[in-house]
Design a protein around this motif. Structure first.
Motif, short mmCIF file in Angstrom:
data_model
loop_
_atom_site.label_atom_id
_atom_site.label_comp_id
_atom_site.label_asym_id
_atom_site.label_seq_id
_atom_site.Cartn_x
_atom_site.Cartn_y
_atom_site.Cartn_z
N CYS A 174 -8.50 -22.37 -18.08
CA CYS A 174 -8.07 -21.19 -17.32
C CYS A 174 -8.61 -19.94 -18.00
CB CYS A 174 -6.53 -21.13 -17.30
SG CYS A 174 -5.85 -19.71 -16.42
N ARG A 176 -7.30 -16.87 -17.63
CA ARG A 176 -6.29 -15.84 -17.90
C ARG A 176 -5.99 -15.82 -19.39
NH1 ARG A 176 -3.13 -13.71 -13.57
NH2 ARG A 176 -5.26 -12.95 -13.47
N CYS A 179 -3.27 -18.00 -21.49
CA CYS A 179 -2.73 -19.12 -20.72
C CYS A 179 -3.04 -20.41 -21.48
CB CYS A 179 -3.33 -19.17 -19.32
SG CYS A 179 -2.79 -20.63 -18.41
N SER A 181 -2.44 -23.54 -20.23
CA SER A 181 -2.48 -24.68 -19.31
C SER A 181 -3.58 -25.66 -19.70
CB SER A 181 -2.79 -24.21 -17.89
OG SER A 181 -1.71 -23.53 -17.36
N CYS A 210 -6.16 -21.48 -13.59
CA CYS A 210 -5.45 -22.75 -13.45
C CYS A 210 -4.54 -22.67 -12.21
CB CYS A 210 -4.64 -23.04 -14.71
SG CYS A 210 -3.16 -22.03 -14.88
N CYS A 213 -1.69 -20.01 -12.51
CA CYS A 213 -2.17 -18.63 -12.55
C CYS A 213 -2.85 -18.24 -11.23
CB CYS A 213 -3.15 -18.43 -13.71
SG CYS A 213 -2.40 -18.59 -15.34
ZN ZN Z 1 -3.60 -20.27 -16.31
#
Ligand code: ZN
Ligand code: ZN
Length: 265
Positions: A174, A176, A179, A181, A210, A213
């Motif tokens: 991901c 972001r 994050c 994930s 992800c 997000c």
């Molecule tokens: Zn994410």
């Protein structure tokens, strides 16, 4: 129909929990998820997980098998053409039989059919191999070496001939910030719909985020669009800009993802 695309119940959009990846990245096999159709001039993706159990079995009337590496529509079309060719060949053998007996023609036809089956099997094998090359990342493969060669051949219009590995089918992180994930693929059976279907707003969740997000992000964007709805004609123009900005954002962040995916393993 073996595969339904694009039509999904509206209820999916209001599902409060986003779908999660089918497997952890270490167990993820891209070939079991959505893969590109290799038929010329087809840009579709398909997943063998949605095919019926008889899809690749020999089919009546000539016991021909559908081409793997083709989407449902292309596989059906190709099978139809192949059946037609068998029929036509038999007709022409009969018409040009001269003094041959029916028995002789039958033997000739069987021999021709056997060769036809063999040729198709070879074609299918080559197609499967090139699909594998495209979808699977193999450490230290020719694909990766090709990357480093400065004198790359000029790109052709038809990228079907390009058998090199396409990183997009491999799980990615991901983008972001912060994050945590697990890595995911937008071509995952469970995630394909999320990342490839326009929502009623016209927006598509960003493949560079992800699932969680991406869902938060697209909902926030839709809320901003709703909030400015009373701006009249300006509003539509503004929405168009939002869509364009998102496309550019994907382009930018996919480069970062690609770098990380290539470095991994
Ligand atoms: Zn994410
Ligand atoms: Zn196709």
């Amino acid at each position: 129909s073996y595969q339904s695309t694009a039509s999904a119940p509206a209820v999916l959009y209001s599902d409060p929990t986003p779908p999660s990846p089918s497997q952890p990245p270490s167990q993820y096999n891209p070939l079991e998820h959505y893969v590109p159709c290799l038929a010329p001039s087809c840009n579709k993706h398909y997943t063998s997980s949605l095919l019926g159990p008889t899809f690749y079995l020999p089919q009546q009337p000539h016991q021909l098998v559908r081409k793997k590496a083709f989407c449902v529509k292309c596989a059906n079309q190709e099978l139809r053409l192949a059946n037609h060719k068998v029929k036509q060949t038999f007709e022409s053998m009969r018409q040009n039989a001269g003094r041959k007996t029916l028995g002789q023609i039958a033997v000739e036809f069987e021999l021709w059919k056997e060769q036809f089956h063999q040729d198709r099997a070879l074609e299918a094998k080559a197609l499967i191999a090139s699909q594998k090359k495209k979808v699977l990342k193999i450490a230290g493969s020719i694909n990766n070496q090709k990357e480093k060669t400065p004198a790359t051949p000029a790109p052709t219009n038809n990228d079907k001939n390009d058998e090199s590995w396409d990183w997009r089918y491999t799980p990615r992180p991901c983008t972001r910030k912060d994050c945590k994930s697990q890595w995911y693929s937008p071509f995952d059976n469970k995630l394909y719909f999320l990342y490839h279907t326009s929502r009623p707003s016209g927006l598509i969740p960003l493949p560079t985020l992800c699932p969680r997000c991406a869902k938060t992000d697209v909902e926030a964007a839709e809320e901003r669009m709703e909030g400015r709805k009373n701006e009249g004609t300006m509003w539509e123009q503004w929405c168009e800009e939002v869509r364009r900005d998102r496309e550019m954002e994907v382009e930018f962040w996919e480069k970062a993802q690609e770098r990380l995916v290539r470095e991994e393993g």
